[in-house]
Write a protein that holds these residues in place. Structure first.
Motif, PDB file in Angstrom:
ATOM      1  N   ARG A   1      41.785  40.233  49.429  1.00  0.00           N
ATOM      2  CA  ARG A   1      41.109  38.955  49.702  1.00  0.00           C
ATOM      3  C   ARG A   1      40.261  38.544  48.497  1.00  0.00           C
ATOM      4  NH1 ARG A   1      35.729  38.600  50.955  1.00  0.00           N
ATOM      5  NH2 ARG A   1      34.591  40.591  51.098  1.00  0.00           N
ATOM      6  N   LYS A   2      40.039  37.253  48.387  1.00  0.00           N
ATOM      7  CA  LYS A   2      39.147  36.753  47.347  1.00  0.00           C
ATOM      8  C   LYS A   2      37.720  37.060  47.769  1.00  0.00           C
ATOM      9  CE  LYS A   2      38.152  32.587  44.634  1.00  0.00           C
ATOM     10  NZ  LYS A   2      38.297  33.262  43.329  1.00  0.00           N
ATOM     11  N   ILE A   3      36.971  37.783  46.910  1.00  0.00           N
ATOM     12  CA  ILE A   3      35.701  38.355  47.362  1.00  0.00           C
ATOM     13  C   ILE A   3      34.560  37.342  47.419  1.00  0.00           C
ATOM     14  CG2 ILE A   3      36.322  40.660  46.578  1.00  0.00           C
ATOM     15  CD1 ILE A   3      34.710  40.241  44.107  1.00  0.00           C
ATOM     16  N   LYS A   4      34.687  36.227  46.724  1.00  0.00           N
ATOM     17  CA  LYS A   4      33.672  35.162  46.835  1.00  0.00           C
ATOM     18  C   LYS A   4      34.313  33.846  46.433  1.00  0.00           C
ATOM     19  CE  LYS A   4      31.757  35.970  42.218  1.00  0.00           C
ATOM     20  NZ  LYS A   4      30.557  36.327  41.457  1.00  0.00           N
ATOM     21  N   LYS A   5      33.646  32.749  46.744  1.00  0.00           N
ATOM     22  CA  LYS A   5      34.242  31.453  46.456  1.00  0.00           C
ATOM     23  C   LYS A   5      34.320  31.217  44.948  1.00  0.00           C
ATOM     24  CE  LYS A   5      29.934  28.822  46.988  1.00  0.00           C
ATOM     25  NZ  LYS A   5      29.300  27.667  47.664  1.00  0.00           N
ATOM     26  N   GLN A   6      35.229  30.331  44.588  1.00  0.00           N
ATOM     27  CA  GLN A   6      35.517  30.107  43.179  1.00  0.00           C
ATOM     28  C   GLN A   6      34.345  29.454  42.441  1.00  0.00           C
ATOM     29  OE1 GLN A   6      38.056  31.127  41.529  1.00  0.00           O
ATOM     30  NE2 GLN A   6      38.667  29.722  39.896  1.00  0.00           N
TER      31      GLN A   6
END
Length: 206
Positions: free
Chosen positions: A62-67
């Motif tokens: 998963r992407k660990i934080k927003k872009q």
């Protein structure tokens, strides 16, 4: 060049034997010696080193934080090398370190090594001997007789002799090989090179 033949007690037998000048008295080629020793040590490397790279790490995808909007660098995976526990960048991979050398160069290196040891008076010629059974204490007695018990010594046999080989195997400073297994590294790594009479015929033809 002629050298005195010793018995296993280190005493002169009254006989002398001829050592070939083309093997024991040449001008050493330092670069050939360097390459042969380098190859010997490279061939001993297992090359089994391995570290996990990014694609081999077990972890969430998963992407660990927003872009955007966090004020810090973008991050898309916990397996990234910048995070603790992530993959390693350009880590070691299993490989074969061995490389090829020409036979003529290896012969020159062995001759150079023997010439170096001969020039430093580190070569002894001993008459052939054998043991009735493998006994380490018998080999220790030979080392003491030759005065090399406290030095790294290399015994070169003409043919494989199991009783002599097994008698020397437990001794840290002594090594026994046949003339066909003679290597530049082994010759230079020894403080004294002890050649048995039966080994000289093969060595003189290197």
């Amino acid at each position: 060049m002629k050298v005195e033949v010793l018995d296993i007690h280190g005493k002169e037998t009254g006989r002398k034997i001829e050592l070939s000048d083309t093997v024991f008295a040449i001008e050493p080629n330092d670069h050939a010696v360097y390459l042969d020793v380098k190859q010997h040590l490279a061939n001993k490397r297992q090359g089994t080193h391995k570290s996990k790279e990014r694609a081999e790490i077990a972890g969430s995808t998963r992407k660990i934080k927003k872009q955007k909007g966090t004020g810090t660098a973008r991050a898309g995976s916990i397996k990234s090398p910048v995070f603790r526990g992530g993959g390693r960048i350009f880590g070691p991979r299993p490989r074969n370190y061995s490389f090829k050398l020409n036979k003529s160069l290896k012969r020159l290196a062995r001759k150079s090594a023997l010439s170096i040891q001969a020039k430093d008076n580190n070569i002894l010629v001993v008459e052939d001997f054998n043991f009735d059974a493998p006994k380490t204490k018998n080999f220790v007695a030979v080392l003491q007789g030759l005065g090399v018990e406290n030095k790294k010594s290399l015994f070169v046999l003409g043919d494989l002799n199991n009783n002599v080989y097994l008698s020397s195997r437990n001794l840290k400073r002594a090594k026994t090989i046949t003339n066909s297994g003679l290597s530049t590294y082994e010759v230079l790594n020894a403080n004294k090179v002890i050649l048995l009479e039966s080994s000289l015929e093969g060595i003189n033809q290197i």
